[in-house]
Design an enzyme around this catalytic site. Structure first.
Site, short mmCIF file in Angstrom:
data_model
loop_
_atom_site.label_atom_id
_atom_site.label_comp_id
_atom_site.label_asym_id
_atom_site.label_seq_id
_atom_site.Cartn_x
_atom_site.Cartn_y
_atom_site.Cartn_z
N TYR A 146 16.65 59.14 58.19
CA TYR A 146 18.05 59.57 58.07
C TYR A 146 18.29 60.85 58.85
O TYR A 146 19.17 60.90 59.72
CB TYR A 146 18.37 59.77 56.58
CG TYR A 146 19.81 60.17 56.30
CD1 TYR A 146 20.85 59.25 56.43
CD2 TYR A 146 20.12 61.46 55.86
CE1 TYR A 146 22.17 59.62 56.14
CE2 TYR A 146 21.43 61.82 55.58
CZ TYR A 146 22.45 60.90 55.72
OH TYR A 146 23.75 61.26 55.44
N ASP A 147 17.46 61.88 58.59
CA ASP A 147 17.68 63.19 59.22
C ASP A 147 17.59 63.09 60.74
O ASP A 147 18.44 63.59 61.47
CB ASP A 147 16.63 64.21 58.73
CG ASP A 147 16.61 64.38 57.22
OD1 ASP A 147 17.36 63.66 56.54
OD2 ASP A 147 15.84 65.21 56.73
N GLU A 148 16.51 62.45 61.21
CA GLU A 148 16.30 62.36 62.65
C GLU A 148 17.27 61.36 63.29
O GLU A 148 17.67 61.53 64.44
CB GLU A 148 14.85 61.99 62.98
CG GLU A 148 13.85 63.09 62.61
CD GLU A 148 13.98 64.35 63.46
OE1 GLU A 148 14.64 64.32 64.51
OE2 GLU A 148 13.44 65.39 63.05
N GLY A 149 17.64 60.33 62.55
CA GLY A 149 18.65 59.39 63.07
C GLY A 149 19.96 60.11 63.32
O GLY A 149 20.61 59.93 64.35
N LYS A 150 20.34 60.96 62.36
CA LYS A 150 21.59 61.71 62.51
C LYS A 150 21.48 62.75 63.63
O LYS A 150 22.45 63.01 64.34
CB LYS A 150 21.95 62.40 61.19
CG LYS A 150 22.41 61.43 60.10
CD LYS A 150 23.82 60.93 60.37
CE LYS A 150 24.31 60.04 59.24
NZ LYS A 150 25.69 59.59 59.42
N VAL A 188 22.89 62.94 43.07
CA VAL A 188 22.75 63.72 41.85
C VAL A 188 24.01 63.72 40.98
O VAL A 188 23.91 63.55 39.75
CB VAL A 188 22.25 65.16 42.19
CG1 VAL A 188 23.23 65.94 43.03
CG2 VAL A 188 21.92 65.92 40.94
N ASN A 191 24.43 60.27 39.37
CA ASN A 191 23.32 60.07 38.42
C ASN A 191 23.57 60.80 37.11
O ASN A 191 23.46 60.22 36.03
CB ASN A 191 22.03 60.67 38.99
CG ASN A 191 21.21 59.66 39.75
OD1 ASN A 191 21.60 58.50 39.88
ND2 ASN A 191 20.08 60.09 40.27
N PHE A 192 23.88 62.08 37.24
CA PHE A 192 24.06 62.91 36.03
C PHE A 192 25.25 62.41 35.20
O PHE A 192 25.17 62.34 33.97
CB PHE A 192 24.29 64.38 36.41
CG PHE A 192 23.06 65.13 36.86
CD1 PHE A 192 21.85 64.50 37.03
CD2 PHE A 192 23.12 66.50 37.12
CE1 PHE A 192 20.71 65.19 37.46
CE2 PHE A 192 22.00 67.22 37.53
CZ PHE A 192 20.79 66.56 37.71
#
Ligand SMILES: NC(=O)c1ccc[n+]([C@@H]2O[C@H](COP(=O)([O-])OP(=O)(O)OC[C@H]3O[C@@H](n4cnc5c(N)ncnc54)[C@H](O)[C@@H]3O)[C@@H](O)[C@H]2O)c1
Length: 312
Positions: A146-150, A188, A191-192
């Protein structure tokens, strides 16, 4: 009337963006492969004559059938459980999706905006993060797809701008929440809320002292639209997020209070590569986007989101 294409338009953020663009009198074409999005999220738009929904995977070229003035490129799973489900497809979506949409923008002479992410900063050693910070990203970890794709897609956007004179915009979105997140999204806030509404234990990863900034979706959509209308020579990247910081424990406590839940907070091991802190410096957005700043407080945004989940 502008003709605007939104990829990933049937997802959480995309569904809000499509609605806002339609309300402003535009024609909206929504492309989605329904990997994490769903027709249900744009159900109320389907009766609008200016809305067109097409099933399409952005890793394949999209044949131009009509003029397009602007493209918002949002297609990409954003929650770790979804983008890690098929990391190769995530990377393909970021990179091939960007190439296909940039080629389409060239073909239509359209302006194009990329929904990049604060994840390009990785586990930042500079705090808060300004756009000039180059990041601290692991190239081989489980979040890298995800990070490197972006990051790669940002590179492509800048190269199309320099090489083909395409009008491009890059925004780096920080944690955003709101109605239309899915119950099983795994992020998060949702979820919470889901755990609190069921009076189940609220799972906090690590010590819970890691911080995040949480932006309500309407503030983001406002920032995206303002970014698209900036002068042609302004490309960004621009951070769009809420700089108010909260620890995971504070977030959990606030949600327990607002839902009146009996839930207890429990701690689980931190997943690998989880950033310890994230906070946008939004000076550039304020300067370039007519004084844009978040207007919805965490408490107000959480109330609206809780109400959405209660009514599901
Ligand atoms: N929500 C956030 O906090 C956040 C933060 C930073 C960046 N972003 C970016 O914003 C965008 C939208 O995120 P979101 O939170 O709405 O996530 P989401 O998962 O709800 O939406 C993504 C949409 O893209 C679609 N999609 C995925 N792969 C596709 C493909 N190959 N072809 C066509 N459609 C595809 C999905 O079906 C979904 O409708 C993403 O690009 C994400 O990286 C979101």
């Amino acid at each position: 009337m502008k003709s605007i294409l939104v990829t990933g338009g049937a997802g959480f953020i995309g569904s809000h963006l499509c609605k806002r663009l339609l309300n402003e009198g535009n024609k909206v074409i929504c492309l989605d492969n329904y990997f994490t999005g769903s027709k249900k999220l744009v159900q109320d738009l389907l009766s609008c004559p200016n809305f067109r929904l097409e099933e399409h995977d952005v890793t394949h070229p999209y044949q131009k059938r009509f003029d397009i003035d602007e493209i918002y490129n949002l297609a990409c799973p954003a929650s770790p459980i979804h983008y890690q489900f098929d990391p190769i497809q995530t990377f393909r979506t970021s990179v091939l999706g960007a190439i296909n949409m940039l080629d389409l923008a060239c073909c239509c002479n359209a302006k194009i905006l990329q929904a990049s992410t604060s994840e390009v900063y990785g586990d930042p050693v500079v705090h808060p993060q300004t756009e000039t910070y180059l990041g601290n990203v692991n190239t081989i970890g489980i979040r890298s797809c995800y990070d490197e794709g972006k990051r790669a897609s940002e590179t492509l956007f800048m190269d199309y701008h320099r090489q083909k004179k395409l009008r491009i915009k890059i925004i780096r979105i920080f944690n955003t929440y709101g109605p239309n997140m899915t119950v099983h999204d795994g992020r998060v806030v949702s979820n919470f809320i889901v755990q609190a509404l069921k009076n189940e234990d609220i799972t906090v990863y690590g010590t819970g002292t890691q911080t995040r900034s949480f932006q309500y979706v309407d503030d983001l959509v406002e920032g995206m639209i303002r970014m698209m209308s900036t002068e042609d020579d302004f490309t960004g990247p621009v951070n769009i997020g809420n700089p108010e910081e909260f620890t995971m424990i504070e977030l959990a406590q606030q949600i327990i209070r607002l839902t009146g839940s009996q839930s207890k907070i429990v701690f689980r091991p931190l997943p690998s590569d989880d950033p310890r802190q994230r906070k946008p410096d939004i000076s550039l957005a304020q300067k370039k986007l007519d004084g844009w700043k978040p207007t919805v407080s965490l408490e107000e945004g959480l109330k609206r989101t809780i109400q959405y989940f209660q009514n599901l």
